[in-house]
Write a protein that holds these residues in place. Structure first.
Motif, PDB file in Angstrom:
ATOM      1  N   ARG A  61       0.794  -1.231   0.000  1.00 48.78           N
ATOM      2  CA  ARG A  61       0.000   0.000   0.000  1.00 48.78           C
ATOM      3  C   ARG A  61       0.826   1.279   0.000  1.00 48.78           C
ATOM      4  NH1 ARG A  61      -3.061  -0.065   4.742  1.00 48.78           N
ATOM      5  NH2 ARG A  61      -2.144  -1.987   5.575  1.00 48.78           N
ATOM      6  N   TRP A  62       2.143   1.194   0.073  1.00 53.69           N
ATOM      7  CA  TRP A  62       2.971   2.408   0.010  1.00 53.69           C
ATOM      8  C   TRP A  62       4.423   2.047  -0.317  1.00 53.69           C
ATOM      9  CZ3 TRP A  62       0.653   0.967   4.752  1.00 53.69           C
ATOM     10  CH2 TRP A  62       1.517   0.434   5.709  1.00 53.69           C
ATOM     11  N   THR A  63       5.165   3.063  -0.732  1.00 57.11           N
ATOM     12  CA  THR A  63       6.574   2.824  -1.058  1.00 57.11           C
ATOM     13  C   THR A  63       7.395   2.701   0.223  1.00 57.11           C
ATOM     14  OG1 THR A  63       8.557   3.731  -2.111  1.00 57.11           O
ATOM     15  CG2 THR A  63       6.962   5.336  -1.307  1.00 57.11           C
ATOM     16  N   GLN A  64       8.411   1.873   0.157  1.00 60.24           N
ATOM     17  CA  GLN A  64       9.358   1.770   1.278  1.00 60.24           C
ATOM     18  C   GLN A  64      10.693   2.414   0.922  1.00 60.24           C
ATOM     19  OE1 GLN A  64       8.199   1.369   3.974  1.00 60.24           O
ATOM     20  NE2 GLN A  64       7.436  -0.654   4.518  1.00 60.24           N
ATOM     21  N   SER A  65      10.740   3.137  -0.191  1.00 63.83           N
ATOM     22  CA  SER A  65      12.025   3.701  -0.620  1.00 63.83           C
ATOM     23  C   SER A  65      12.371   4.981   0.132  1.00 63.83           C
ATOM     24  CB  SER A  65      12.002   3.959  -2.125  1.00 63.83           C
ATOM     25  OG  SER A  65      11.073   4.987  -2.405  1.00 63.83           O
ATOM     26  N   LYS A  66      11.383   5.550   0.807  1.00 67.06           N
ATOM     27  CA  LYS A  66      11.629   6.800   1.533  1.00 67.06           C
ATOM     28  C   LYS A  66      11.061   6.718   2.941  1.00 67.06           C
ATOM     29  CE  LYS A  66      12.509  10.174  -1.864  1.00 67.06           C
ATOM     30  NZ  LYS A  66      12.603   9.313  -3.029  1.00 67.06           N
ATOM     31  N   GLU A  67      11.521   7.630   3.781  1.00 68.21           N
ATOM     32  CA  GLU A  67      11.005   7.668   5.158  1.00 68.21           C
ATOM     33  C   GLU A  67      11.060   9.100   5.660  1.00 68.21           C
ATOM     34  OE1 GLU A  67      14.366   5.173   6.184  1.00 68.21           O
ATOM     35  OE2 GLU A  67      14.873   6.525   7.838  1.00 68.21           O
ATOM     36  N   ARG A  68      10.258   9.392   6.659  1.00 62.48           N
ATOM     37  CA  ARG A  68      10.315  10.705   7.306  1.00 62.48           C
ATOM     38  C   ARG A  68      10.847  10.526   8.711  1.00 62.48           C
ATOM     39  NH1 ARG A  68       7.639  14.513  10.324  1.00 62.48           N
ATOM     40  NH2 ARG A  68       5.987  13.077  10.969  1.00 62.48           N
ATOM     41  N   ARG A  69      11.954  11.184   9.000  1.00 57.82           N
ATOM     42  CA  ARG A  69      12.515  11.153  10.349  1.00 57.82           C
ATOM     43  C   ARG A  69      11.600  11.998  11.238  1.00 57.82           C
ATOM     44  NH1 ARG A  69      17.967  10.070  11.275  1.00 57.82           N
ATOM     45  NH2 ARG A  69      17.528   8.281   9.975  1.00 57.82           N
ATOM     46  N   ILE A  70      11.176  11.465  12.344  1.00 57.43           N
ATOM     47  CA  ILE A  70      10.319  12.231  13.262  1.00 57.43           C
ATOM     48  C   ILE A  70      11.072  13.501  13.675  1.00 57.43           C
ATOM     49  CG2 ILE A  70       9.168  12.212  15.527  1.00 57.43           C
ATOM     50  CD1 ILE A  70       7.851  10.440  13.265  1.00 57.43           C
ATOM     51  N   GLY A  71      10.405  14.643  13.535  1.00 56.41           N
ATOM     52  CA  GLY A  71      11.048  15.919  13.812  1.00 56.41           C
ATOM     53  C   GLY A  71      11.497  16.640  12.545  1.00 56.41           C
ATOM     54  N   GLU A  72      11.407  15.981  11.404  1.00 57.95           N
ATOM     55  CA  GLU A  72      11.779  16.602  10.126  1.00 57.95           C
ATOM     56  C   GLU A  72      10.575  16.603   9.180  1.00 57.95           C
ATOM     57  OE1 GLU A  72      16.445  15.059   9.898  1.00 57.95           O
ATOM     58  OE2 GLU A  72      14.993  14.352   8.419  1.00 57.95           O
ATOM     59  N   PHE A  73      10.646  17.461   8.166  1.00 55.74           N
ATOM     60  CA  PHE A  73       9.573  17.472   7.171  1.00 55.74           C
ATOM     61  C   PHE A  73       9.966  16.728   5.905  1.00 55.74           C
ATOM     62  CE2 PHE A  73       8.535  21.137   9.814  1.00 55.74           C
ATOM     63  CZ  PHE A  73       7.239  20.780  10.165  1.00 55.74           C
ATOM     64  N   ARG A  74      11.273  16.860   5.545  1.00 51.73           N
ATOM     65  CA  ARG A  74      11.712  16.231   4.296  1.00 51.73           C
ATOM     66  C   ARG A  74      11.620  14.720   4.412  1.00 51.73           C
ATOM     67  NH1 ARG A  74      17.838  14.744   4.395  1.00 51.73           N
ATOM     68  NH2 ARG A  74      18.353  15.090   6.589  1.00 51.73           N
ATOM     69  N   ARG A  75      11.515  14.082   3.264  1.00 45.66           N
ATOM     70  CA  ARG A  75      11.593  12.631   3.269  1.00 45.66           C
ATOM     71  C   ARG A  75      12.987  12.232   2.801  1.00 45.66           C
ATOM     72  NH1 ARG A  75       7.109   9.009   1.217  1.00 45.66           N
ATOM     73  NH2 ARG A  75       7.466   9.953  -0.814  1.00 45.66           N
ATOM     74  N   ARG A  76      13.609  11.332   3.516  1.00 46.79           N
ATOM     75  CA  ARG A  76      14.948  10.891   3.134  1.00 46.79           C
ATOM     76  C   ARG A  76      14.890   9.475   2.569  1.00 46.79           C
ATOM     77  NH1 ARG A  76      18.838  11.014   7.889  1.00 46.79           N
ATOM     78  NH2 ARG A  76      17.934  12.872   8.811  1.00 46.79           N
ATOM     79  N   ALA A  77      15.933   9.116   1.836  1.00 48.04           N
ATOM     80  CA  ALA A  77      15.983   7.782   1.233  1.00 48.04           C
ATOM     81  C   ALA A  77      16.136   6.736   2.335  1.00 48.04           C
ATOM     82  CB  ALA A  77      17.154   7.694   0.272  1.00 48.04           C
ATOM     83  N   THR A  78      15.393   5.660   2.223  1.00 45.91           N
ATOM     84  CA  THR A  78      15.570   4.530   3.139  1.00 45.91           C
ATOM     85  C   THR A  78      16.743   3.687   2.655  1.00 45.91           C
ATOM     86  OG1 THR A  78      13.335   4.420   4.005  1.00 45.91           O
ATOM     87  CG2 THR A  78      14.501   2.323   3.818  1.00 45.91           C
ATOM     88  N   LEU A  79      17.575   3.265   3.592  1.00 52.33           N
ATOM     89  CA  LEU A  79      18.779   2.509   3.253  1.00 52.33           C
ATOM     90  C   LEU A  79      18.532   1.010   3.397  1.00 52.33           C
ATOM     91  CD1 LEU A  79      21.337   4.685   5.263  1.00 52.33           C
ATOM     92  CD2 LEU A  79      20.761   4.861   2.834  1.00 52.33           C
ATOM     93  N   MET A  80      19.178   0.243   2.521  1.00 52.34           N
ATOM     94  CA  MET A  80      19.108  -1.224   2.628  1.00 52.34           C
ATOM     95  C   MET A  80      19.564  -1.650   4.020  1.00 52.34           C
ATOM     96  SD  MET A  80      18.246  -3.858   0.917  1.00 52.34           S
ATOM     97  CE  MET A  80      18.102  -5.466   1.673  1.00 52.34           C
ATOM     98  N   PHE A  81      18.859  -2.576   4.610  1.00 53.30           N
ATOM     99  CA  PHE A  81      19.130  -3.026   5.985  1.00 53.30           C
ATOM    100  C   PHE A  81      19.217  -1.832   6.942  1.00 53.30           C
ATOM    101  CE2 PHE A  81      21.309  -6.561   3.528  1.00 53.30           C
ATOM    102  CZ  PHE A  81      20.303  -7.485   3.724  1.00 53.30           C
ATOM    103  N   ASN A  82      18.461  -0.801   6.626  1.00 50.72           N
ATOM    104  CA  ASN A  82      18.415   0.400   7.472  1.00 50.72           C
ATOM    105  C   ASN A  82      19.805   1.025   7.652  1.00 50.72           C
ATOM    106  OD1 ASN A  82      16.788   2.224   8.855  1.00 50.72           O
ATOM    107  ND2 ASN A  82      16.989   1.175  10.812  1.00 50.72           N
ATOM    108  N   GLY A  83      20.709   0.751   6.690  1.00 48.51           N
ATOM    109  CA  GLY A  83      22.063   1.308   6.795  1.00 48.51           C
ATOM    110  C   GLY A  83      22.996   0.465   7.645  1.00 48.51           C
ATOM    111  N   TYR A  84      22.676  -0.818   7.819  1.00 47.53           N
ATOM    112  CA  TYR A  84      23.560  -1.736   8.558  1.00 47.53           C
ATOM    113  C   TYR A  84      23.961  -2.898   7.650  1.00 47.53           C
ATOM    114  CZ  TYR A  84      21.925   0.950  12.534  1.00 47.53           C
ATOM    115  OH  TYR A  84      21.633   1.979  13.389  1.00 47.53           O
ATOM    116  N   PRO A  85      24.772  -2.610   6.607  1.00 51.05           N
ATOM    117  CA  PRO A  85      25.084  -3.660   5.621  1.00 51.05           C
ATOM    118  C   PRO A  85      25.882  -4.814   6.204  1.00 51.05           C
ATOM    119  CG  PRO A  85      26.384  -1.683   5.219  1.00 51.05           C
ATOM    120  CD  PRO A  85      25.385  -1.320   6.282  1.00 51.05           C
ATOM    121  N   ALA A  86      26.421  -4.645   7.419  1.00 52.90           N
ATOM    122  CA  ALA A  86      27.164  -5.747   8.035  1.00 52.90           C
ATOM    123  C   ALA A  86      26.290  -6.993   8.201  1.00 52.90           C
ATOM    124  CB  ALA A  86      27.708  -5.319   9.405  1.00 52.90           C
TER     125      ALA A  86
END
Ligand code: MTE
Length: 303
Positions: free
Chosen positions: A264-289
């Protein structure tokens, strides 16, 4: 599957060891809140920060008033309101299943042998919002080793308290209660996985899952189990609450993956609580290890 290198994170900062960094840098950005939390020197020395300069920790206020905890209501502000006065002592955690040392622990005994660590992790909800949270807790692997799982154990299941009197949201069938989640044992043993007991050095509040919750920073937030009373080792993939509720929307793995949209929605972007812009979502939330845990798996089929 294409594993995209995270755009904003230097590779020097993505290993678990590199989580432990520059105390002054962390303090500079979180000074007020940490002072308020008045945590000790040893804890400060072990303080970690999230990777990337863009990852300023959210405020204590944000983290403790914008919550998903359906046992206390379905609006984001409900848990802080309805969990007021929820008692987390005495609290028993049962460890059972395929394990050499099954036991029922009082929470104090469960935690006692372990040293609390401070780690700042990104926290990405499946609803496409995110936060950065300075957690306090214990590496999950340490705790699991203590229980000594049998070689036949392949999964671990976590269960939330079932008590509709104390958790009024359980009086409505919005989900199948008790809330339950699970991990493959090797995921649970990954050095990034933790049991959480605090935030900003303060004991966890009920709305965040006191007295004990899981923290798996490379997965969507619903994989975390709050207010845990039971940990079961098993050889079969456990059924999980959101997967039971909507199997086509919420899989067992639930790794943060910008390339697999929610129906029902894209997972490619996210909004950080406290911000208005939408930022790119990272693979494994940015934990590629953690990628090595999934080598050879199709992460579109195993969403
Ligand atoms: N655990 C229980 N028992 N009940 C819940 O409703 N919600 C999950 C997870 N764990 C939930 C739960 C979801 S959807 C998210 S995003 C995280 O908790 C939210 O954790 P936080 O409120 O500490 O940010």
């Amino acid at each position: 599957m294409l594993i995209r290198p995270p755009a904003d994170i230097p590779s020097s900062e993505i290993t678990p060891e590199a989580l432990y960094v520059n105390r002054r840098d962390f303090l500079g950005r979180a000074a007020g809140a940490l002072a308020a939390a008045s945590i000790g020197g040893a804890a400060l020395a072990a303080t970690a920060r999230a990777q990337g300069d863009d990852d300023k920790p959210n405020t204590y206020e944000d983290i403790t008033t914008y919550n998903n905890f359906y046992e206390f209501g379905t609006d984001k502000s409900d848990p802080a309101e309805n969990a007021k006065g929820f008692k987390t002592r005495p609290w028993t955690v049962k460890v059972d299943g395929m394990v050499k040392k099954p036991a029922e622990y009082q929470i104090e005994d469960f935690l006692k042998p372990h040293k609390l660590e401070d780690r700042v992790y990104r926290h990405r909800c499946v609803e496409a919002w995110s936060m950065v949270i300075p957690w306090q807790g214990i590496p999950m692997a340490e705790v699991i080793k203590r229980f000594d799982p049998l070689p036949s154990a392949k999964f671990v299941q976590f269960q939330t308290l079932l008590d509709p009197q104390r958790m009024p949201g359980q009086q409505r069938a919005v989900l199948q209660w008790p809330y339950t989640e699970g991990l493959r044992l090797d995921e649970a043993m990954h050095p990034l996985a933790m049991f959480g007991t605090g935030i900003y050095g303060k004991t966890l509040l009920p709305q965040n899952g006191a007295p004990l919750r899981t923290i798996i920073p490379w997965k969507y937030g619903f994989k975390a189990t709050k207010s845990i009373v039971r940990i079961t080792f098993t050889d079969t993939m456990p059924r999980t609450t959101w997967n039971l509720a909507a199997p086509n929307e919420y899989g067992f793995y639930a790794n943060v993956n910008p390339e697999v949209d929610h129906p029902r929605w894209t997972q490619s972007k996210e909004r950080r609580i406290g911000e208005f812009r939408r930022r790119a979502t990272l693979m494994f939330n940015g934990y590629p290890a953690v990628a090595s845990l999934y080598r050879g798996m199709d992460l579109r089929a195993n969403y």
